[in-house]
Design a protein around this motif. Structure first.
Motif, mmCIF file in Angstrom:
data_model
loop_
_atom_site.group_PDB
_atom_site.id
_atom_site.type_symbol
_atom_site.label_atom_id
_atom_site.label_comp_id
_atom_site.label_asym_id
_atom_site.label_seq_id
_atom_site.Cartn_x
_atom_site.Cartn_y
_atom_site.Cartn_z
ATOM 1 N N PRO A 1 0.938 -1.255 0.123
ATOM 2 C CA PRO A 1 0.238 0.003 -0.177
ATOM 3 C C PRO A 1 0.845 1.318 0.053
ATOM 4 O O PRO A 1 2.060 1.141 0.368
ATOM 5 C CB PRO A 1 -1.011 -0.078 1.266
ATOM 6 C CG PRO A 1 -0.007 -1.194 2.196
ATOM 7 C CD PRO A 1 0.839 -1.804 1.328
ATOM 8 N N GLY A 2 0.232 2.291 -0.235
ATOM 9 C CA GLY A 2 0.828 3.703 -0.405
ATOM 10 C C GLY A 2 1.797 3.695 -1.824
ATOM 11 O O GLY A 2 1.234 3.014 -2.728
ATOM 12 N N PHE A 3 2.532 4.766 -1.655
ATOM 13 C CA PHE A 3 3.636 4.816 -2.801
ATOM 14 C C PHE A 3 4.751 4.007 -3.158
ATOM 15 O O PHE A 3 5.668 4.214 -4.032
ATOM 16 C CB PHE A 3 3.938 6.250 -2.960
ATOM 17 C CG PHE A 3 2.776 7.243 -3.170
ATOM 18 C CD1 PHE A 3 2.046 7.566 -4.340
ATOM 19 C CD2 PHE A 3 2.335 7.916 -1.933
ATOM 20 C CE1 PHE A 3 0.952 8.318 -4.347
ATOM 21 C CE2 PHE A 3 1.081 8.945 -2.297
ATOM 22 C CZ PHE A 3 0.594 8.670 -3.376
ATOM 23 N N ARG A 4 4.783 2.991 -2.454
ATOM 24 C CA ARG A 4 5.937 2.047 -2.333
ATOM 25 C C ARG A 4 5.614 1.096 -3.436
ATOM 26 O O ARG A 4 4.760 0.572 -3.709
ATOM 27 C CB ARG A 4 5.911 1.195 -1.041
ATOM 28 C CG ARG A 4 6.483 2.186 0.181
ATOM 29 C CD ARG A 4 6.305 1.258 1.643
ATOM 30 N NE ARG A 4 4.892 0.629 1.866
ATOM 31 C CZ ARG A 4 4.547 0.026 2.906
ATOM 32 N NH1 ARG A 4 5.513 -0.452 3.640
ATOM 33 N NH2 ARG A 4 3.404 -0.355 3.210
ATOM 34 N N VAL A 5 7.014 0.728 -4.013
ATOM 35 C CA VAL A 5 6.908 -0.024 -5.184
ATOM 36 C C VAL A 5 7.116 -1.501 -4.779
ATOM 37 O O VAL A 5 8.155 -1.732 -3.720
ATOM 38 C CB VAL A 5 8.106 0.341 -6.355
ATOM 39 C CG1 VAL A 5 8.149 -0.882 -7.393
ATOM 40 C CG2 VAL A 5 7.744 1.500 -6.795
ATOM 41 N N GLY A 6 6.454 -2.625 -5.125
ATOM 42 C CA GLY A 6 6.762 -3.924 -4.916
ATOM 43 C C GLY A 6 5.591 -4.757 -4.362
ATOM 44 O O GLY A 6 4.448 -4.103 -4.228
ATOM 45 N N HIS A 7 5.893 -5.640 -3.636
ATOM 46 C CA HIS A 7 4.976 -6.507 -2.947
ATOM 47 C C HIS A 7 5.242 -7.043 -1.514
ATOM 48 O O HIS A 7 6.278 -7.230 -1.356
ATOM 49 C CB HIS A 7 4.599 -7.737 -3.936
ATOM 50 C CG HIS A 7 4.126 -7.479 -5.361
ATOM 51 N ND1 HIS A 7 5.159 -7.256 -6.446
ATOM 52 C CD2 HIS A 7 2.927 -7.572 -5.781
ATOM 53 C CE1 HIS A 7 4.552 -7.055 -7.597
ATOM 54 N NE2 HIS A 7 3.023 -7.081 -6.974
ATOM 55 N N VAL A 8 4.093 -7.379 -0.981
ATOM 56 C CA VAL A 8 4.241 -8.108 0.263
ATOM 57 C C VAL A 8 4.085 -9.652 0.073
ATOM 58 O O VAL A 8 2.920 -9.877 -0.694
ATOM 59 C CB VAL A 8 3.029 -7.574 1.224
ATOM 60 C CG1 VAL A 8 3.100 -8.479 2.735
ATOM 61 C CG2 VAL A 8 3.155 -6.112 1.628
ATOM 62 N N PHE A 9 5.117 -10.260 0.502
ATOM 63 C CA PHE A 9 5.001 -11.681 0.146
ATOM 64 C C PHE A 9 4.571 -12.588 1.588
ATOM 65 O O PHE A 9 4.840 -11.816 2.668
ATOM 66 C CB PHE A 9 6.121 -12.274 -0.434
ATOM 67 C CG PHE A 9 6.485 -11.920 -1.544
ATOM 68 C CD1 PHE A 9 6.404 -12.471 -2.693
ATOM 69 C CD2 PHE A 9 7.298 -10.452 -1.718
ATOM 70 C CE1 PHE A 9 6.742 -11.976 -4.149
ATOM 71 C CE2 PHE A 9 7.699 -10.016 -3.095
ATOM 72 C CZ PHE A 9 7.460 -10.789 -4.201
ATOM 73 N N SER A 10 3.596 -13.443 1.190
ATOM 74 C CA SER A 10 3.020 -14.313 2.445
ATOM 75 C C SER A 10 3.159 -15.882 2.255
ATOM 76 O O SER A 10 3.080 -16.151 0.966
ATOM 77 C CB SER A 10 1.699 -13.735 2.698
ATOM 78 O OG SER A 10 1.513 -12.453 2.852
ATOM 79 N N LYS A 11 3.251 -16.575 3.465
ATOM 80 C CA LYS A 11 3.258 -18.208 3.206
ATOM 81 C C LYS A 11 1.801 -18.531 3.712
ATOM 82 O O LYS A 11 1.746 -19.737 3.319
ATOM 83 C CB LYS A 11 4.368 -18.472 4.318
ATOM 84 C CG LYS A 11 5.787 -18.234 4.144
ATOM 85 C CD LYS A 11 6.797 -18.562 5.216
ATOM 86 C CE LYS A 11 7.858 -18.183 4.995
ATOM 87 N NZ LYS A 11 9.035 -18.575 6.202
ATOM 88 N N THR A 12 0.953 -17.860 4.208
ATOM 89 C CA THR A 12 -0.336 -18.393 4.348
ATOM 90 C C THR A 12 -1.328 -17.385 4.134
ATOM 91 O O THR A 12 -1.114 -16.077 3.808
ATOM 92 C CB THR A 12 -0.468 -18.213 6.127
ATOM 93 O OG1 THR A 12 -0.390 -17.095 6.745
ATOM 94 C CG2 THR A 12 0.736 -19.208 6.690
ATOM 95 N N LEU A 13 -2.465 -17.741 3.877
ATOM 96 C CA LEU A 13 -3.659 -17.324 3.307
ATOM 97 C C LEU A 13 -3.994 -16.068 4.457
ATOM 98 O O LEU A 13 -4.405 -14.794 4.101
ATOM 99 C CB LEU A 13 -4.911 -18.003 3.309
ATOM 100 C CG LEU A 13 -6.130 -17.357 2.671
ATOM 101 C CD1 LEU A 13 -5.791 -16.821 1.443
ATOM 102 C CD2 LEU A 13 -7.291 -18.709 2.640
#
Length: 333
Positions: free
Chosen positions: A303-315
């Motif tokens: 979220p926000g103006f940051r480039v990239g992703h949040v990666f997760s192992k669980t749903l």
């Protein structure tokens, strides 16, 4: 001291009288480059006269002298740019070597072939419809990608140099050649076994998702992990591409699009989509064959103006990331 043969001595004396000496010619530059278009079939006399009349050389006779001593040379048609006046010998070499004026045409990573057609058409060098017609025919890549139905995905993104006489066919061939080289390099570096076709399809998905190039390996790892577990790919860009093919894309993905059964909907159909959705660059191709090692199964844009992703192992962790993104998205409306 050896002496020149009488005939050659006479010719050299004539050359001096014509102003064809060893000097490099005047060095001042033109206010703007002099652009000359030499047509197919133009005679040496016509070329020499044009060069002289435009101030590129001092004497057409000096140019014709160069022609007399280089009877086997071919004076090549094309568009030539002269920044300054030059000696006749230099002008002759330039034209006989075909050092024509070149124009840069840039095709960015991640474009599908329809977008690539628009990009090259904007350059004024290639006709959009001709480019689309050529890229609809998969014949040039059937030898190593027998599943290809068009040239989607193999139009390698790069900056290409074209002359005025270059054709759409020349550009397409250059793009395919660069793709072959890059694909072979990525395959040699592979850490995961994948068929070329599957790697191309996956690389196109990685290219569309990994806006931050440093994440290409992680994005690839998520898709590889999902493939091993038999999970749906759930890749939004594949939905968009399928809708584009059918002329139904509305500028964003709606909830109803997630259930649309078109073949490229990876929220509905298992495995990889039936074909690539864009042209991947080098990083995405390498990532497809060599994913990072991770246990991640999900990613969502930060979220926000940051480039990239949040990666997760669980749903559960992924759902928290999705909620954070949606909260931010609502602030933009």
């Amino acid at each position: 001291m050896p002496t020149l043969a009488p005939r050659r001595a006479v010719l050299l004396t004539t050359a001096a009288l014509l102003g064809c000496g060893a000097g490099a010619g005047p060095q001042e530059t033109f206010p703007e480059p002099v652009i000359l278009q030499i047509e197919f079939g133009a005679s040496s006399q016509q070329i020499a006269t044009t060069l002289e009349s435009r101030g590129v050389i001092d004497s057409k006779w000096a140019f014709l002298w160069e022609r007399a001593w280089n009877r086997d040379a071919r004076l090549l048609a094309g568009e030539y740019a002269f920044e300054r006046p030059v000696a006749a010998a230099e002008a002759f070499r330039m034209i006989s070597e075909g050092r024509v004026r070149l124009y840069s045409v840039t095709v960015p990573e991640g474009l599908n072939r329809f977008q690539a057609a628009e990009a090259v058409a904007r350059s004024g060098m290639v006709d959009r419809e001709e480019f689309l017609a050529l890229t609809a025919d998969p014949t040039p890549v059937k030898d190593f990608l027998p599943k290809a139905e068009t040239l989607e995905g193999v139009l390698f993104p790069n900056t290409y140099s074209l002359s005025r006489t270059s054709t759409a066919q020349d550009l397409v061939e250059a793009m395919i050649s660069q793709f072959r080289t890059t694909l072979a390099d990525a395959w040699r570096r592979r850490t995961a076994e994948m068929e070329h076709w599957d790697a191309l399809v996956l690389a196109s998905m990685i290219e569309k998702e990994a806006v931050d190039r440093t994440e290409a390996g992680l994005v690839s790892s998520v898709f590889h992990n999902r493939i091993r577990r038999g999970m749906l790919m759930q890749c939004d860009p594949t939905i968009i591409y399928g809708l584009v093919l059918e002329g139904r894309y509305r500028g964003r993905i709606y909830r109803s699009d997630l259930a649309d059964p078109h073949p490229y909907n990876t929220y509905v159909h298992g495995g990889l989509p039936p074909g690539p959705i864009a042209s991947p660059g080098r990083d995405a191709l390498r990532a497809a064959f060599s994913p990072d090692k991770s246990d991640f199964l999900y990613f969502v844009a930060k979220p926000g103006f940051r480039v990239g992703h949040v990666f997760s192992k669980t749903l559960a962790a992924h759902s928290r990331g999705v909620r954070a993104w949606r909260r931010y998205e609502r602030t933009l409306r």
